[in-house]
Scaffold this motif. Structure first.
Motif, PDB file in Angstrom:
ATOM      1  N   ARG A 283       8.198  18.715 -52.670  1.00  0.00           N
ATOM      2  CA  ARG A 283       7.916  18.977 -51.178  1.00  0.00           C
ATOM      3  C   ARG A 283       7.773  17.760 -50.429  1.00  0.00           C
ATOM      4  O   ARG A 283       8.181  17.562 -49.103  1.00  0.00           O
ATOM      5  CB  ARG A 283       6.833  19.832 -51.006  1.00  0.00           C
ATOM      6  N   ARG A 284       7.078  16.971 -50.910  1.00  0.00           N
ATOM      7  CA  ARG A 284       6.945  15.513 -50.248  1.00  0.00           C
ATOM      8  C   ARG A 284       8.287  14.589 -50.259  1.00  0.00           C
ATOM      9  O   ARG A 284       8.139  13.629 -49.314  1.00  0.00           O
ATOM     10  CB  ARG A 284       5.750  14.685 -51.033  1.00  0.00           C
ATOM     11  N   THR A 285       8.796  14.686 -51.097  1.00  0.00           N
ATOM     12  CA  THR A 285       9.913  13.982 -51.387  1.00  0.00           C
ATOM     13  C   THR A 285      11.193  14.493 -50.727  1.00  0.00           C
ATOM     14  O   THR A 285      12.019  13.604 -49.982  1.00  0.00           O
ATOM     15  CB  THR A 285      10.404  13.832 -52.805  1.00  0.00           C
ATOM     16  N   LYS A 286      11.388  15.730 -50.578  1.00  0.00           N
ATOM     17  CA  LYS A 286      12.548  15.967 -50.001  1.00  0.00           C
ATOM     18  C   LYS A 286      12.686  15.997 -48.354  1.00  0.00           C
ATOM     19  O   LYS A 286      11.799  15.812 -47.675  1.00  0.00           O
ATOM     20  CB  LYS A 286      12.926  17.406 -50.173  1.00  0.00           C
ATOM     21  N   LYS A 287      14.007  15.752 -47.794  1.00  0.00           N
ATOM     22  CA  LYS A 287      14.065  15.298 -46.368  1.00  0.00           C
ATOM     23  C   LYS A 287      13.787  16.338 -45.262  1.00  0.00           C
ATOM     24  O   LYS A 287      12.996  16.413 -44.380  1.00  0.00           O
ATOM     25  CB  LYS A 287      15.499  14.766 -46.259  1.00  0.00           C
ATOM     26  N   SER A 288      14.335  17.482 -45.913  1.00  0.00           N
ATOM     27  CA  SER A 288      14.460  18.618 -44.689  1.00  0.00           C
ATOM     28  C   SER A 288      13.214  19.679 -45.037  1.00  0.00           C
ATOM     29  O   SER A 288      12.704  19.564 -46.208  1.00  0.00           O
ATOM     30  CB  SER A 288      15.722  19.216 -44.838  1.00  0.00           C
ATOM     31  N   GLU A 289      12.936  20.478 -43.958  1.00  0.00           N
ATOM     32  CA  GLU A 289      12.127  21.399 -44.233  1.00  0.00           C
ATOM     33  C   GLU A 289      12.234  22.458 -45.383  1.00  0.00           C
ATOM     34  O   GLU A 289      11.424  23.295 -46.210  1.00  0.00           O
ATOM     35  CB  GLU A 289      11.486  22.084 -42.993  1.00  0.00           C
ATOM     36  N   GLY A 290      13.524  22.747 -45.323  1.00  0.00           N
ATOM     37  CA  GLY A 290      14.091  24.042 -45.918  1.00  0.00           C
ATOM     38  C   GLY A 290      14.236  23.809 -47.306  1.00  0.00           C
ATOM     39  O   GLY A 290      13.881  22.911 -48.031  1.00  0.00           O
ATOM     40  N   PRO A 291      14.624  24.893 -48.075  1.00  0.00           N
ATOM     41  CA  PRO A 291      14.803  24.825 -49.795  1.00  0.00           C
ATOM     42  C   PRO A 291      15.843  23.588 -50.027  1.00  0.00           C
ATOM     43  O   PRO A 291      16.901  23.491 -49.312  1.00  0.00           O
ATOM     44  CB  PRO A 291      15.416  26.022 -50.201  1.00  0.00           C
ATOM     45  N   ALA A 292      15.430  22.959 -51.052  1.00  0.00           N
ATOM     46  CA  ALA A 292      16.402  21.893 -51.373  1.00  0.00           C
ATOM     47  C   ALA A 292      16.402  22.095 -52.894  1.00  0.00           C
ATOM     48  O   ALA A 292      15.618  22.431 -53.588  1.00  0.00           O
ATOM     49  CB  ALA A 292      16.151  20.624 -50.890  1.00  0.00           C
ATOM     50  N   LEU A 293      17.409  21.065 -53.545  1.00  0.00           N
ATOM     51  CA  LEU A 293      17.559  20.912 -55.068  1.00  0.00           C
ATOM     52  C   LEU A 293      16.272  20.505 -55.484  1.00  0.00           C
ATOM     53  O   LEU A 293      16.001  20.676 -56.803  1.00  0.00           O
ATOM     54  CB  LEU A 293      18.756  20.256 -55.357  1.00  0.00           C
ATOM     55  N   GLU A 294      15.744  19.598 -54.771  1.00  0.00           N
ATOM     56  CA  GLU A 294      14.263  18.785 -55.295  1.00  0.00           C
ATOM     57  C   GLU A 294      13.359  19.934 -55.815  1.00  0.00           C
ATOM     58  O   GLU A 294      12.656  19.553 -56.625  1.00  0.00           O
ATOM     59  CB  GLU A 294      13.723  18.067 -54.230  1.00  0.00           C
ATOM     60  N   GLY A 295      12.997  20.809 -54.807  1.00  0.00           N
ATOM     61  CA  GLY A 295      12.233  21.809 -55.163  1.00  0.00           C
ATOM     62  C   GLY A 295      12.491  22.736 -56.515  1.00  0.00           C
ATOM     63  O   GLY A 295      11.563  23.561 -56.740  1.00  0.00           O
ATOM     64  N   ILE A 296      13.469  22.599 -57.109  1.00  0.00           N
ATOM     65  CA  ILE A 296      13.728  23.209 -58.382  1.00  0.00           C
ATOM     66  C   ILE A 296      13.839  22.235 -59.304  1.00  0.00           C
ATOM     67  O   ILE A 296      13.036  22.163 -60.398  1.00  0.00           O
ATOM     68  CB  ILE A 296      15.329  23.586 -58.418  1.00  0.00           C
ATOM     69  N   ALA A 297      14.069  20.815 -59.003  1.00  0.00           N
ATOM     70  CA  ALA A 297      14.108  19.798 -60.042  1.00  0.00           C
ATOM     71  C   ALA A 297      12.484  19.546 -60.462  1.00  0.00           C
ATOM     72  O   ALA A 297      12.285  19.312 -61.692  1.00  0.00           O
ATOM     73  CB  ALA A 297      14.779  18.539 -59.769  1.00  0.00           C
ATOM     74  N   GLY A 298      11.712  19.358 -59.544  1.00  0.00           N
ATOM     75  CA  GLY A 298      10.385  19.098 -59.392  1.00  0.00           C
ATOM     76  C   GLY A 298       9.509  19.822 -60.586  1.00  0.00           C
ATOM     77  O   GLY A 298       9.277  19.448 -61.529  1.00  0.00           O
TER      78      GLY A 298
END
Lengths: 494, 326
Positions: A283-298
């Motif tokens: 959540r801290r890493t991803k650029k945008s507020e919305g859902p992102a692939l980061e939120g899965i990878a983490g």
């Protein structure tokens, strides 16, 4: 050591072992991906089957189920918004919205790649620095675990969907539910209201299944859309994330895998805790507020990091790192092997064999699940009425199967009703889930610490490790308060 | 035409219903044909625990003898009361079995449930295990006598881990405290965690089943000071008993199998002889040696007398240390 491991690969790459590992991985993925069935159940179910296998084959089968299950948990979390295992709960938050946007294939691919990466990193850590980590993890007494879990709980801020107050209410509901039943230290019944059924307390798994699944199911029947997503017309092109995306997420995945390894190696914590911390990192890493692939990878890297991490104390000290490794430990004992400090010197071949098997299993899981993704996404193509009726049945069976207890089915439906109304009145469900996962560990370690110190609260602040986690917690809280103040300020400015 | 089809369908369904319903009593009825279907075995402890492993192994051994499978189901929670209550309420037809232990008695005295051995018909005792007390290998106490003396002279200084309030290991620790006429701090832990806490220096000693600390003892990380059984055990020939260490204490954790009270004699006899065969098998002996469990078959009638005697001792002890609610 390198030559020993290479030699071990020779003993693992036999038809018998490969077959056993393939079987384990497939079973694990199936158990992990079906909501209600968990990899822990799979391991227990297959334990008697291993009695007749050689020790290495036995442990390879069970490790296959463990790793396959941990990886497969993301499938239902992403496609249906219902975690296949508690460890995949954090994957739902970004994974499901992405799937609804039509990125199901890519979300699944990211989850798989991150999982395998986290898992392999944990195996490498296990091979190289296991004794070092195990000895450090011993410094985590009850007071330190309490500080760690408190830090985990502070991430409620991050999963509160903007409304901190409602998030806190939701978190307290979660904590309250977990206090039902015999208290963990003195064995006093709490909030049982005289029902003997409530003495055993509320099991995490049925409650969690209910909270995620029931609102989804109710919602799916109250809308007019026939299918979640119509994909027959579209061809799913990229399943795996692009090189650019991988590079973008590399450090995050690496960090989360390390978090997972660390959490896994501390006895008495486990996968869900790691996954939530991983999600917070994302959540801290991803650029945008919305859902992102980061939120899965983490979270996926973190929960698979737990697998190798949990094996560290098991192999070096003979202590299970989580519930699944407790069964693995038992399986080894049945075969006359005593996991612990002497395992290395007495059965070095076996240990290297397990290392080799772990690597091979990850490769197998990568291929099996990678192959499966194209079929998994097809379930979105089913009519909702069939799909969700089936899921309801599976969840009910799963809730029952946890303890073979009909009462757990009622618990699941009650949790579902609760979550349904919470969602309806804009209370986020995630903090409650986080509290459900962390609450029991937190209470347990808090009370045990006080017994150790004979009532003195000094025990919580005297250890440097605790102080580090308290500082992190305070930093998160300050950051959140500032952000809320800023939002409120800009709100009035408009 | 359509109506006839519907009628046929109805008849078919109802016949099936009756057939299905009718099969139930006849299968449970005749004891000579027993067992005609799988026997469900309840284990009140979690998967992977020592109790669970012996349950699974034994069920595996009983299967060829009885000619039916014996699926093991873990019914944990409620201070063991969930599992015992479940089996107590099953039909006494021999198709629900439970692994019992001293836990049946401690759970009763702790107030977790309102019944004890009278709710069951004991089939046989299968095994027993001593309870061991261990300290860190480099701790200042090399023998149980020294440690006991230290407890005596330093009330409230020693913290001893056990596997949960009201557990049998807790009871043994409390008995030591009682014999020393001193005070120790009892710290309840989950499976495997007590050892980590000794190594981490959070507690001084831990009372556990030998199988849980054997590996660490052999690796000279822990030192098992004494065992609670009457005699030394083969897995730990160098470790003395409490009695040898001049502490008058003998407690063993026994395990056995039972069925709900009221199960027909014929069925009980059949299970008893099957259990005897399984206990005496080479396979079981080997399993027990690895787990430092002592196979100790005792037929049902003797076993019930044995439990009654243990009931008296445990009831007395729990009253003395103040954990009994009876």
């Amino acid at each position: 050591m390198v030559s020993s491991i290479l030699h071990a690969f020779g003993s693992v790459l036999t038809p018998e072992l490969l077959l056993v590992m393939l079987l384990g991985s497939v079973v694990g993925i199936v158990f992990g991906s079906i909501p209600g069935l968990t990899y822990s159940m799979g391991i227990i179910l297959f334990l008697p089957m291993t009695f007749r296998l050689s020790p290495l084959a036995a442990i390879s089968l069970l490790l296959g189920v463990y790793i396959g299950g941990m990886t497969g948990g993301s499938v239902a979390a992403i496609l249906l918004g219902i975690p296949g295992t508690p460890s995949a709960a954090a994957t739902v938050f970004d994974g499901y919205p992405l799937a609804k946007k039509g990125l199901a294939g890519k979300a699944l691919g990211t989850a798989l790649v991150a999982s395998i990466f986290g898992g392999l990193l944990s195996v490498i850590t296990l091979m190289i620095v296991a004794p070092l980590i195990a000895n450090f993890a011993l410094n985590f007494g009850p007071a330190e675990i309490f500080a760690l879990v408190l830090f985990g709980l502070s991430t409620i801020c991050g999963v509160s969907a903007g409304n901190i107050l409602k998030g806190l209410v939701s978190g307290c509901i979660g904590l309250l539910v977990m206090t039902i039943g015999l208290d963990p230290v003195m064995g006093m019944p709490r909030y049982t209201f005289g029902f003997s059924r409530l003495i055993a307390g509320v099991d995490l798994l049925p409650f969690m299944i209910g909270m995620f699944a029931i609102p989804q199911i109710v919602q799916s029947f109250s809308t007019t859309e026939v299918k979640i997503e119509n994909i027959t017309s579209k061809k799913i092109k990229t399943v795996y994330p692009s090189l650019k995306e991988l590079r973008r997420m590399f450090w995050l995945t690496f960090r989360c895998a390390l978090i997972g390894i660390g959490i896994g190696s501390i006895p008495g914590t486990g996968g869900p805790v790691a996954a939530f911390l991983g999600y917070d990192q994302a959540r801290r890493t991803k650029k945008s507020e919305g859902p992102a692939l980061e939120g899965i990878a983490g979270p996926e890297a973190a929960n698979n990091g737990v697998t190798g991490g949990a094996l560290i104390p098991m192999f070096t000290l003979g202590i299970p790192g989580d519930a699944a490794t407790a069964v693995l430990l038992g399986a080894l004992m049945i075969h006359g092997l005593k996991p612990g400090p002497l395992l290395f010197s007495q059965h070095a071949d076996f240990v290297y064999g397990v290392y080799a098997a772990l690597i091979v299993i990850h490769v197998i899981v990568l291929f099996v699940q990678g192959f499966g993704i194209r079929f998994f996404v097809k379930i979105l193509n089913f009519r909702k009425c069939y799909l969700f009726s089936t899921i309801l049945v599976l969840c009910t069976i799963g809730a029952y199967a946890v303890n073979n207890n009909v009462f757990d089915i009622y618990v699941m439906f009650f949790a579902g009703l609760l979550a349904f109304f919470m969602t309806k009145y804009d209370y986020p469900v995630a903090p409650a889930v986080l509290a459900l996962v962390l609450g029991p560990v937190m209470e347990d370690s808090f009370r045990r610490a006080l017994i150790l110190s004979q009532g003195s609260f000094n025990i919580f602040v005297t250890s440097p490790i605790s102080l580090v986690f308290y500082s992190l917690t305070v930093l998160i809280l300050i950051g959140q308060i500032r952000r809320s103040a800023k939002n409120a300020g800009s709100g009035t400015g408009k | 035409m359509k109506r006839i089809g519907l009628l046929l369908g109805f008849v078919l369904v109802s016949v099936c219903l009756f057939a299905g319903g009718g099969a139930e009593p006849s299968s449970g009825g005749s004891a000579s044909a027993y067992p005609e279907k799988p026997i469900e075995v309840t284990c009140v402890f979690g998967a992977g625990s020592a109790a669970d492993l012996i349950t699974r192994k034994f069920s595996d051994l009983l299967q060829p003898i009885l000619g039916q499978s014996l699926p093991v189901v873990n019914r944990t929670g409620g201070g063991q009361s969930i599992g015992y209550s479940h089996v107590k309420d099953q039909k006494p037809d021999g198709y629900s079995m439970i692994w019992t232990s001293n836990g049946l008695l401690t759970a009763y005295y702790q107030g977790n449930m309102d019944f004890k051995q009278e709710a069951f018909r004991s089939i046989a005792r299968i095994s027993y295990e001593p309870v061991s007390i261990a300290v860190k290998y480099d701790a200042p106490w090399a023998t149980m006598e020294e440690f006991f003396q230290y407890i005596k002279n330093n009330p409230g200084k020693i913290r001893i881990g056990n596997s949960g309030v009201g557990s049998y290991t807790h009871l043994v620790a409390a008995a030591i405290e009682n014999k020393a006429e001193s005070k120790v701090v009892h710290v309840p832990f989950g499976q495997g965690l007590a050892f980590a806490s000794i190594m981490g220096g959070q507690i001084e000693a831990s009372v556990q089943l030998p199988s849980e600390v054997l590996a660490q003892h052999e690796a000279k990380q822990l030192r098992i000071l004494a065992l609670s059984s009457g005699e030394r055990i083969a897995a730990l020939p160098e470790v003395p008993t409490f009695k040898e260490s001049k502490i008058d204490l003998e407690m063993i954790l026994w395990r056995g199998i039972a069925v709900p009270a009221g199960t027909p004699n014929e069925i009980v006899k059949k299970l008893e002889s099957a259990a005897k065969k399984a206990v005496e098998s080479e396979d079981f002996k080997q399993f027990c040696a690895g787990m430092s469990i002592i196979p100790a078959f005792q037929p049902g009638a003797e076993f019930e007398k044995f439990i009654a005697e243990d009931d008296r001792l445990i009831g007395q002890l729990m009253k003395t240390i103040g954990t009994s609610k009876r």
